[in-house]
Motif scaffolding. Structure first.
Motif, PDB file in Angstrom:
ATOM      1  N   HIS A   1      47.068 -65.717 137.808  1.00 35.32           N
ATOM      2  CA  HIS A   1      47.500 -64.819 138.882  1.00 35.32           C
ATOM      3  C   HIS A   1      49.019 -64.792 139.056  1.00 35.32           C
ATOM      4  O   HIS A   1      49.513 -64.674 140.172  1.00 35.32           O
ATOM      5  N   ARG A   2      49.730 -64.894 137.970  1.00 37.78           N
ATOM      6  CA  ARG A   2      51.186 -64.765 138.030  1.00 37.78           C
ATOM      7  C   ARG A   2      51.566 -63.369 137.532  1.00 37.78           C
ATOM      8  O   ARG A   2      52.112 -63.202 136.452  1.00 37.78           O
ATOM      9  N   ASP A   3      51.251 -62.366 138.323  1.00 39.45           N
ATOM     10  CA  ASP A   3      51.463 -60.983 137.894  1.00 39.45           C
ATOM     11  C   ASP A   3      52.942 -60.622 137.848  1.00 39.45           C
ATOM     12  O   ASP A   3      53.417 -59.984 136.915  1.00 39.45           O
ATOM     13  N   LEU A   4      53.654 -61.007 138.885  1.00 34.41           N
ATOM     14  CA  LEU A   4      55.099 -60.783 138.979  1.00 34.41           C
ATOM     15  C   LEU A   4      55.773 -62.110 139.296  1.00 34.41           C
ATOM     16  O   LEU A   4      55.226 -62.935 140.035  1.00 34.41           O
ATOM     17  N   THR A   5      56.949 -62.301 138.727  1.00 33.94           N
ATOM     18  CA  THR A   5      57.713 -63.501 139.041  1.00 33.94           C
ATOM     19  C   THR A   5      59.130 -63.096 139.415  1.00 33.94           C
ATOM     20  O   THR A   5      59.753 -62.297 138.712  1.00 33.94           O
ATOM     21  N   VAL A   6      59.603 -63.619 140.529  1.00 34.31           N
ATOM     22  CA  VAL A   6      60.984 -63.414 140.960  1.00 34.31           C
ATOM     23  C   VAL A   6      61.715 -64.751 140.838  1.00 34.31           C
ATOM     24  O   VAL A   6      61.234 -65.773 141.341  1.00 34.31           O
TER      25      VAL A   6
END
Length: 444
Positions: free
Chosen positions: A128-133
Protein backbone atom coordinates in the motif's frame (compact mmCIF):
# COMPACT_ATOMS: atom_id res chain seq x y z
CA UNK A 1 -15.97 18.60 -36.93
CA UNK A 2 -13.40 18.62 -39.72
CA UNK A 3 -9.77 18.38 -38.62
CA UNK A 4 -6.92 19.73 -40.72
CA UNK A 5 -4.37 16.95 -40.77
CA UNK A 6 -3.36 15.65 -44.19
CA UNK A 7 -1.62 18.73 -45.59
CA UNK A 8 0.31 19.24 -42.38
CA UNK A 9 1.30 15.59 -42.29
CA UNK A 10 2.94 15.91 -45.71
CA UNK A 11 4.68 19.13 -44.78
CA UNK A 12 5.89 17.73 -41.48
CA UNK A 13 7.35 14.66 -43.13
CA UNK A 14 9.40 16.85 -45.42
CA UNK A 15 10.54 19.27 -42.74
CA UNK A 16 11.15 17.10 -39.73
CA UNK A 17 11.45 13.55 -40.99
CA UNK A 18 14.62 11.61 -41.79
CA UNK A 19 15.29 13.75 -44.87
CA UNK A 20 15.28 16.98 -42.89
CA UNK A 21 18.45 19.03 -42.96
CA UNK A 22 20.48 18.59 -39.82
CA UNK A 23 21.20 21.64 -37.73
CA UNK A 24 24.57 23.11 -38.89
CA UNK A 25 26.00 23.16 -35.37
CA UNK A 26 25.06 20.75 -32.63
CA UNK A 27 23.01 22.29 -29.87
CA UNK A 28 24.21 19.82 -27.24
CA UNK A 29 27.48 18.06 -26.45
CA UNK A 30 27.44 14.35 -25.69
CA UNK A 31 28.15 13.49 -22.04
CA UNK A 32 31.82 13.20 -21.15
CA UNK A 33 30.96 10.62 -18.50
CA UNK A 34 27.96 8.80 -17.12
CA UNK A 35 26.83 8.89 -13.50
CA UNK A 36 25.57 5.60 -12.00
CA UNK A 37 22.04 5.31 -10.59
CA UNK A 38 19.80 2.37 -9.64
CA UNK A 39 18.44 -0.30 -12.01
CA UNK A 40 16.45 0.85 -15.03
CA UNK A 41 15.73 4.55 -14.36
CA UNK A 42 12.24 5.20 -15.72
CA UNK A 43 11.78 8.89 -14.85
CA UNK A 44 14.01 11.85 -14.03
CA UNK A 45 13.58 15.25 -12.37
CA UNK A 46 16.09 18.06 -11.81
CA UNK A 47 16.25 20.92 -9.30
CA UNK A 48 18.54 22.38 -6.65
CA UNK A 49 17.71 20.25 -3.60
CA UNK A 50 20.35 21.44 -1.14
CA UNK A 51 20.34 25.19 -1.85
CA UNK A 52 23.97 25.29 -3.01
CA UNK A 53 23.17 27.02 -6.31
CA UNK A 54 23.63 23.93 -8.50
CA UNK A 55 20.93 21.70 -9.98
CA UNK A 56 20.67 18.15 -8.70
CA UNK A 57 19.12 15.05 -10.30
CA UNK A 58 16.60 12.48 -9.03
CA UNK A 59 15.80 9.27 -10.91
CA UNK A 60 12.97 6.79 -10.28
CA UNK A 61 14.72 3.43 -10.59
CA UNK A 62 11.89 1.12 -11.58
CA UNK A 63 13.77 -2.08 -12.22
CA UNK A 64 11.76 -4.77 -14.00
CA UNK A 65 8.00 -5.09 -13.41
CA UNK A 66 7.15 -8.69 -12.59
CA UNK A 67 4.10 -10.52 -11.22
CA UNK A 68 2.57 -8.30 -8.49
CA UNK A 69 1.96 -11.45 -6.45
CA UNK A 70 5.69 -11.91 -6.00
CA UNK A 71 7.35 -10.74 -2.81
CA UNK A 72 9.46 -8.23 -4.72
CA UNK A 73 7.63 -7.34 -7.95
CA UNK A 74 9.95 -4.48 -8.94
CA UNK A 75 12.76 -2.27 -7.67
CA UNK A 76 11.93 0.26 -4.96
CA UNK A 77 14.37 3.15 -4.87
CA UNK A 78 15.18 6.66 -6.03
CA UNK A 79 18.71 7.83 -6.79
CA UNK A 80 19.78 11.36 -5.84
CA UNK A 81 22.74 12.89 -7.71
CA UNK A 82 24.10 16.08 -6.13
CA UNK A 83 25.67 18.48 -8.65
CA UNK A 84 28.61 20.84 -8.29
CA UNK A 85 30.23 23.75 -10.14
CA UNK A 86 32.05 21.45 -12.58
CA UNK A 87 28.94 19.54 -13.68
CA UNK A 88 30.05 16.52 -11.69
CA UNK A 89 27.49 14.58 -9.69
CA UNK A 90 27.88 12.57 -6.50
CA UNK A 91 25.34 9.87 -5.75
CA UNK A 92 23.85 10.23 -2.30
CA UNK A 93 23.87 7.06 -0.22
CA UNK A 94 21.83 5.28 0.80
CA UNK A 95 19.23 5.61 -1.93
CA UNK A 96 15.70 6.70 -1.02
CA UNK A 97 13.40 3.71 -0.49
CA UNK A 98 9.95 4.04 -2.00
CA UNK A 99 7.14 1.74 -3.15
CA UNK A 100 7.67 -0.94 -5.77
CA UNK A 101 7.96 0.15 -9.39
CA UNK A 102 8.54 3.92 -9.01
CA UNK A 103 7.20 5.16 -12.31
CA UNK A 104 7.03 8.96 -12.21
CA UNK A 105 8.77 11.59 -10.10
CA UNK A 106 8.37 15.34 -9.61
CA UNK A 107 10.19 17.84 -7.42
CA UNK A 108 7.99 20.44 -5.73
CA UNK A 109 7.71 22.24 -2.41
CA UNK A 110 4.75 20.54 -0.73
CA UNK A 111 5.27 21.39 2.96
CA UNK A 112 5.68 25.17 2.73
CA UNK A 113 9.29 25.14 3.88
CA UNK A 114 12.11 26.64 1.84
CA UNK A 115 13.43 23.49 0.21
CA UNK A 116 11.86 21.43 -2.58
CA UNK A 117 10.54 17.96 -1.81
CA UNK A 118 10.32 14.80 -3.92
CA UNK A 119 7.03 13.13 -4.90
CA UNK A 120 6.96 9.72 -6.58
CA UNK A 121 4.10 7.62 -7.99
CA UNK A 122 4.58 3.86 -7.69
CA UNK A 123 3.18 1.36 -10.16
CA UNK A 124 2.82 -1.66 -7.84
CA UNK A 125 0.64 -1.19 -4.76
CA UNK A 126 2.26 -3.95 -2.72
CA UNK A 127 2.31 -2.89 0.95
CA UNK A 128 0.00 0.00 0.00
CA UNK A 129 2.77 2.44 -0.82
CA UNK A 130 0.99 4.02 -3.78
CA UNK A 131 2.57 7.45 -3.44
CA UNK A 132 5.64 8.48 -1.52
CA UNK A 133 6.59 12.02 -0.53
CA UNK A 134 10.15 12.68 0.62
CA UNK A 135 10.13 15.86 2.70
CA UNK A 136 13.40 17.74 2.34
CA UNK A 137 14.74 18.47 5.83
CA UNK A 138 17.86 20.18 4.45
CA UNK A 139 20.05 18.39 6.97
CA UNK A 140 22.95 16.63 5.25
CA UNK A 141 20.72 15.14 2.58
CA UNK A 142 18.07 13.78 4.94
CA UNK A 143 14.58 13.25 3.54
CA UNK A 144 11.59 12.23 5.65
CA UNK A 145 9.40 9.69 3.79
CA UNK A 146 5.61 9.98 3.96
CA UNK A 147 3.75 6.99 2.52
CA UNK A 148 0.32 7.64 1.02
CA UNK A 149 -2.20 4.87 0.43
CA UNK A 150 -5.09 5.12 -2.01
CA UNK A 151 -8.02 3.13 -0.55
CA UNK A 152 -8.81 0.04 -2.59
CA UNK A 153 -12.54 0.74 -2.58
CA UNK A 154 -12.00 3.91 -4.62
CA UNK A 155 -10.37 2.00 -7.46
CA UNK A 156 -11.52 -0.65 -9.90
CA UNK A 157 -9.48 -2.66 -12.38
CA UNK A 158 -10.07 -2.23 -16.09
CA UNK A 159 -7.00 -3.59 -17.79
CA UNK A 160 -5.37 -6.87 -18.79
CA UNK A 161 -6.04 -10.21 -17.09
CA UNK A 162 -4.60 -13.68 -17.60
CA UNK A 163 -6.52 -16.82 -18.60
CA UNK A 164 -7.68 -17.32 -15.02
CA UNK A 165 -9.02 -13.78 -14.74
CA UNK A 166 -6.18 -12.62 -12.53
CA UNK A 167 -4.91 -9.08 -13.22
CA UNK A 168 -1.60 -9.03 -15.05
CA UNK A 169 -0.75 -5.77 -13.34
CA UNK A 170 -1.95 -4.17 -10.17
CA UNK A 171 -4.10 -1.29 -9.15
CA UNK A 172 -3.64 1.61 -8.94
CA UNK A 173 -0.95 1.32 -11.66
CA UNK A 174 0.12 4.93 -11.23
CA UNK A 175 2.06 6.12 -14.27
CA UNK A 176 2.18 9.95 -14.01
CA UNK A 177 2.02 12.58 -11.29
CA UNK A 178 1.72 16.37 -11.21
CA UNK A 179 1.93 18.73 -8.24
CA UNK A 180 0.52 22.27 -8.40
CA UNK A 181 -1.86 24.55 -6.52
CA UNK A 182 -5.03 24.16 -8.58
CA UNK A 183 -7.59 25.52 -6.11
CA UNK A 184 -5.84 28.76 -5.13
CA UNK A 185 -5.42 28.05 -1.41
CA UNK A 186 -1.63 28.38 -1.48
CA UNK A 187 -1.04 24.65 -0.94
CA UNK A 188 0.26 22.29 -3.62
CA UNK A 189 -2.31 19.74 -4.81
CA UNK A 190 -1.58 16.38 -6.44
CA UNK A 191 -2.99 14.69 -9.52
CA UNK A 192 -1.99 11.25 -10.77
CA UNK A 193 -3.08 8.92 -13.56
CA UNK A 194 -4.19 5.41 -12.61
CA UNK A 195 -3.62 3.50 -15.82
CA UNK A 196 -5.12 0.19 -14.72
CA UNK A 197 -8.16 1.66 -12.95
CA UNK A 198 -9.29 4.23 -15.54
CA UNK A 199 -9.30 7.10 -13.05
CA UNK A 200 -7.41 10.26 -12.25
CA UNK A 201 -6.56 10.65 -8.58
CA UNK A 202 -6.83 14.10 -7.00
CA UNK A 203 -5.55 15.05 -3.54
CA UNK A 204 -5.79 18.56 -2.13
CA UNK A 205 -2.83 19.99 -0.30
CA UNK A 206 -3.03 19.74 3.48
CA UNK A 207 -0.77 21.72 5.80
CA UNK A 208 -0.71 18.92 8.38
CA UNK A 209 -0.90 15.68 6.33
CA UNK A 210 0.82 17.03 3.15
CA UNK A 211 -2.10 15.77 1.05
CA UNK A 212 -5.73 15.21 2.03
CA UNK A 213 -7.77 12.07 1.36
CA UNK A 214 -7.89 11.18 -2.35
CA UNK A 215 -10.88 11.40 -4.61
CA UNK A 216 -11.06 10.25 -8.21
CA UNK A 217 -12.34 11.38 -11.60
CA UNK A 218 -13.55 8.67 -13.96
CA UNK A 219 -11.31 8.60 -17.05
CA UNK A 220 -11.95 5.48 -19.16
CA UNK A 221 -9.29 4.71 -21.73
CA UNK A 222 -6.20 3.98 -19.58
CA UNK A 223 -4.97 7.49 -18.65
CA UNK A 224 -1.21 7.25 -19.08
CA UNK A 225 0.10 10.81 -18.70
CA UNK A 226 -1.15 14.26 -17.77
CA UNK A 227 0.00 17.88 -17.77
CA UNK A 228 -1.44 21.00 -16.14
CA UNK A 229 -1.87 24.47 -17.66
CA UNK A 230 -4.42 27.15 -18.51
CA UNK A 231 -5.76 25.77 -21.79
CA UNK A 232 -8.72 28.13 -22.33
CA UNK A 233 -7.34 31.43 -21.05
CA UNK A 234 -9.69 31.84 -18.07
CA UNK A 235 -6.89 31.94 -15.52
CA UNK A 236 -7.77 28.54 -14.05
CA UNK A 237 -5.64 25.40 -14.13
CA UNK A 238 -6.75 22.86 -16.72
CA UNK A 239 -5.46 19.40 -17.59
CA UNK A 240 -4.43 17.50 -20.73
CA UNK A 241 -4.53 13.69 -20.47
CA UNK A 242 -3.12 11.02 -22.81
CA UNK A 243 -5.31 7.90 -23.00
CA UNK A 244 -3.12 4.92 -23.81
CA UNK A 245 -5.75 2.31 -24.71
CA UNK A 246 -8.12 4.47 -26.75
CA UNK A 247 -5.40 6.62 -28.40
CA UNK A 248 -7.01 9.91 -27.42
CA UNK A 249 -6.21 13.23 -25.79
CA UNK A 250 -8.63 14.52 -23.20
CA UNK A 251 -8.91 18.22 -22.35
CA UNK A 252 -10.20 18.83 -18.83
CA UNK A 253 -11.22 22.30 -17.66
CA UNK A 254 -10.68 23.20 -14.01
CA UNK A 255 -13.01 25.26 -11.83
CA UNK A 256 -10.30 26.58 -9.44
CA UNK A 257 -12.04 24.71 -6.61
CA UNK A 258 -10.39 21.35 -7.17
CA UNK A 259 -12.95 20.17 -9.71
CA UNK A 260 -12.27 19.15 -13.32
CA UNK A 261 -14.69 18.46 -16.17
CA UNK A 262 -13.66 16.78 -19.41
CA UNK A 263 -14.35 19.30 -22.16
CA UNK A 264 -13.41 17.26 -25.21
CA UNK A 265 -11.51 14.25 -26.53
CA UNK A 266 -9.88 13.74 -29.89
CA UNK A 267 -7.73 11.02 -31.53
CA UNK A 268 -3.95 11.37 -31.24
CA UNK A 269 -3.36 10.27 -34.87
CA UNK A 270 -1.43 7.24 -33.66
CA UNK A 271 -1.64 4.28 -31.33
CA UNK A 272 -0.60 3.95 -27.69
CA UNK A 273 0.21 7.58 -26.79
CA UNK A 274 2.51 7.70 -23.78
CA UNK A 275 3.38 11.35 -23.17
CA UNK A 276 1.52 14.66 -23.30
CA UNK A 277 2.96 18.17 -22.95
CA UNK A 278 1.59 21.73 -23.06
CA UNK A 279 3.43 24.61 -24.80
CA UNK A 280 2.72 27.44 -27.25
CA UNK A 281 4.54 25.87 -30.19
CA UNK A 282 3.70 28.52 -32.81
CA UNK A 283 3.92 31.52 -30.45
CA UNK A 284 0.40 32.79 -31.12
CA UNK A 285 -0.43 33.21 -27.44
CA UNK A 286 -2.47 30.00 -27.19
CA UNK A 287 -1.13 26.88 -25.43
CA UNK A 288 -0.90 23.84 -27.69
CA UNK A 289 -0.86 20.13 -26.82
CA UNK A 290 2.02 17.84 -27.84
CA UNK A 291 1.68 14.05 -27.79
CA UNK A 292 4.18 11.28 -28.54
CA UNK A 293 3.56 7.61 -29.31
CA UNK A 294 5.82 4.79 -28.24
CA UNK A 295 5.12 1.16 -29.09
CA UNK A 296 3.61 1.21 -32.59
CA UNK A 297 4.98 4.28 -34.38
CA UNK A 298 7.66 6.92 -34.01
CA UNK A 299 5.48 10.01 -34.14
CA UNK A 300 5.07 13.29 -32.30
CA UNK A 301 1.87 15.22 -32.95
CA UNK A 302 1.23 18.89 -32.19
CA UNK A 303 -2.41 19.89 -31.70
CA UNK A 304 -2.70 23.63 -32.20
CA UNK A 305 -5.08 25.56 -29.97
CA UNK A 306 -7.63 27.96 -31.42
CA UNK A 307 -10.03 30.54 -29.97
CA UNK A 308 -12.89 28.05 -30.23
CA UNK A 309 -11.02 25.48 -28.12
CA UNK A 310 -11.31 22.68 -30.69
CA UNK A 311 -7.64 21.82 -31.37
CA UNK A 312 -8.84 20.92 -34.86
CA UNK A 313 -5.53 21.59 -36.62
CA UNK A 314 -2.61 19.23 -36.00
CA UNK A 315 0.88 18.57 -37.34
CA UNK A 316 2.62 15.21 -37.21
CA UNK A 317 6.39 14.77 -37.02
CA UNK A 318 7.56 11.28 -37.90
CA UNK A 319 11.03 10.34 -36.69
CA UNK A 320 11.19 7.02 -38.54
CA UNK A 321 11.51 6.24 -42.24
CA UNK A 322 8.60 3.79 -42.29
CA UNK A 323 5.43 4.22 -40.21
CA UNK A 324 4.98 0.46 -40.19
CA UNK A 325 8.33 -0.16 -38.51
CA UNK A 326 9.16 0.87 -34.96
CA UNK A 327 12.67 2.29 -35.27
CA UNK A 328 13.04 4.68 -32.34
CA UNK A 329 10.43 3.93 -29.62
CA UNK A 330 9.88 7.40 -28.14
CA UNK A 331 9.71 6.97 -24.38
CA UNK A 332 9.74 10.61 -23.28
CA UNK A 333 9.75 14.14 -24.65
CA UNK A 334 10.58 17.56 -23.22
CA UNK A 335 9.62 20.93 -24.67
CA UNK A 336 11.89 23.92 -24.03
CA UNK A 337 13.61 26.79 -25.83
CA UNK A 338 17.04 25.23 -26.26
CA UNK A 339 18.71 27.82 -28.51
CA UNK A 340 17.38 31.07 -27.06
CA UNK A 341 15.26 32.15 -30.02
CA UNK A 342 12.08 32.27 -27.89
CA UNK A 343 10.46 29.41 -29.80
CA UNK A 344 9.75 26.04 -28.15
CA UNK A 345 11.88 23.12 -29.33
CA UNK A 346 11.38 19.40 -28.64
CA UNK A 347 13.74 16.65 -27.50
CA UNK A 348 12.77 12.97 -27.59
CA UNK A 349 14.28 10.01 -25.73
CA UNK A 350 14.39 7.18 -28.26
CA UNK A 351 14.84 3.88 -26.46
CA UNK A 352 15.15 1.42 -29.37
CA UNK A 353 17.58 3.48 -31.45
CA UNK A 354 19.63 4.66 -28.47
CA UNK A 355 19.25 8.30 -29.49
CA UNK A 356 18.10 11.66 -28.26
CA UNK A 357 16.45 13.45 -31.18
CA UNK A 358 16.33 17.25 -30.94
CA UNK A 359 13.80 19.14 -33.07
CA UNK A 360 14.71 22.81 -33.30
CA UNK A 361 11.81 25.10 -34.16
CA UNK A 362 13.01 27.13 -37.15
CA UNK A 363 9.70 28.84 -37.87
CA UNK A 364 9.49 32.63 -38.21
CA UNK A 365 5.87 33.22 -37.33
CA UNK A 366 2.65 31.54 -36.21
CA UNK A 367 1.79 30.19 -39.67
CA UNK A 368 1.21 26.45 -40.00
CA UNK A 369 2.82 24.06 -40.44
CA UNK A 370 5.75 24.96 -38.22
CA UNK A 371 9.20 23.95 -39.47
CA UNK A 372 11.85 22.03 -37.54
CA UNK A 373 15.52 21.16 -38.01
CA UNK A 374 16.51 17.81 -36.60
CA UNK A 375 19.74 16.77 -34.94
CA UNK A 376 20.53 13.36 -33.49
CA UNK A 377 22.69 12.38 -30.52
CA UNK A 378 23.51 8.66 -30.37
CA UNK A 379 24.45 6.82 -27.18
CA UNK A 380 26.84 3.89 -27.42
CA UNK A 381 25.93 2.79 -23.90
CA UNK A 382 22.43 2.63 -22.49
CA UNK A 383 19.01 3.43 -23.90
CA UNK A 384 17.52 6.93 -23.41
CA UNK A 385 14.41 6.47 -21.31
CA UNK A 386 13.53 9.82 -19.74
CA UNK A 387 14.54 13.49 -20.08
CA UNK A 388 14.52 16.66 -18.05
CA UNK A 389 16.08 20.11 -18.44
CA UNK A 390 18.07 22.28 -16.04
CA UNK A 391 20.88 24.81 -16.21
CA UNK A 392 23.57 22.62 -14.65
CA UNK A 393 26.52 24.97 -15.31
CA UNK A 394 24.66 28.22 -14.53
CA UNK A 395 25.39 29.79 -17.92
CA UNK A 396 21.78 30.81 -18.55
CA UNK A 397 21.02 27.93 -20.96
CA UNK A 398 19.15 24.75 -20.16
CA UNK A 399 21.04 21.48 -20.52
CA UNK A 400 19.55 18.00 -20.98
CA UNK A 401 19.66 15.23 -18.38
CA UNK A 402 19.12 11.77 -19.87
CA UNK A 403 18.14 8.68 -17.86
CA UNK A 404 19.76 5.66 -19.53
CA UNK A 405 18.04 2.29 -19.29
CA UNK A 406 20.30 -0.81 -19.22
CA UNK A 407 23.35 1.35 -18.44
CA UNK A 408 21.69 2.32 -15.12
CA UNK A 409 23.15 5.78 -15.43
CA UNK A 410 22.46 9.44 -16.19
CA UNK A 411 24.20 11.46 -18.88
CA UNK A 412 24.14 15.26 -18.96
CA UNK A 413 24.22 16.92 -22.40
CA UNK A 414 25.65 20.43 -22.09
CA UNK A 415 23.99 23.19 -24.12
CA UNK A 416 26.53 24.60 -26.60
CA UNK A 417 24.38 27.42 -27.95
CA UNK A 418 26.14 30.77 -28.03
CA UNK A 419 24.28 33.66 -26.50
CA UNK A 420 22.79 35.58 -29.39
CA UNK A 421 23.71 39.25 -29.72
CA UNK A 422 20.82 41.64 -30.31
CA UNK A 423 20.33 42.61 -33.92
CA UNK A 424 21.20 46.26 -34.69
CA UNK A 425 18.30 48.55 -35.46
CA UNK A 426 17.85 49.12 -39.22
CA UNK A 427 19.29 52.35 -40.54
CA UNK A 428 16.94 55.08 -41.75
CA UNK A 429 16.69 55.47 -45.50
CA UNK A 430 17.41 58.87 -47.03
CA UNK A 431 14.48 60.61 -48.62
CA UNK A 432 14.53 61.28 -52.37
CA UNK A 433 13.76 64.95 -51.60
CA UNK A 434 16.52 66.79 -49.68
CA UNK A 435 13.98 68.83 -47.71
CA UNK A 436 12.11 65.78 -46.43
CA UNK A 437 13.00 64.36 -43.05
CA UNK A 438 14.18 60.76 -43.09
CA UNK A 439 11.78 58.52 -41.16
CA UNK A 440 13.38 55.50 -39.45
CA UNK A 441 11.85 52.09 -39.91
CA UNK A 442 10.19 50.41 -37.01
CA UNK A 443 12.02 47.41 -35.60
CA UNK A 444 10.47 44.14 -36.56
Amino acid sequence: MMRRTLSLLIAAAALAGPSALAAPNKTFAMPGKLFPVGPNPNAIACRDLNDDGFADIVTADRGVLTDPREERPANDELSVLLGDAKMNFTRQTPSLKTGFGPYAVVIANVDGLKWPDIVVANFHEVRHRDLTVFLNLHTEGIFKPVEIRIPEETLGYGRQKDGEGVPLYTKPGLSAVAVQDVNGDGLRDLLATSWSSDVIVFMEGDKDAVFANPRTFSAPGAPRDLRLGDLNGDGKTDMAVAYYATAEVGVWFGDEKGGFTEHTRFPTRGNLPTTVRIADMNCDGLPDIIVSHCHTEDSIVIFYNDPAGTWACSQEICLGKDRGVLEHEIRDIVVDDFNGDRRPDVAAACHASGEVAVLLNTSRGPELPQSFARETHSFAEGKPRALDVADFDNDGKNDLAVALWDANAVGVMRNLTKTAEPEPAPKAKKSAEPEAEAKPKKNR
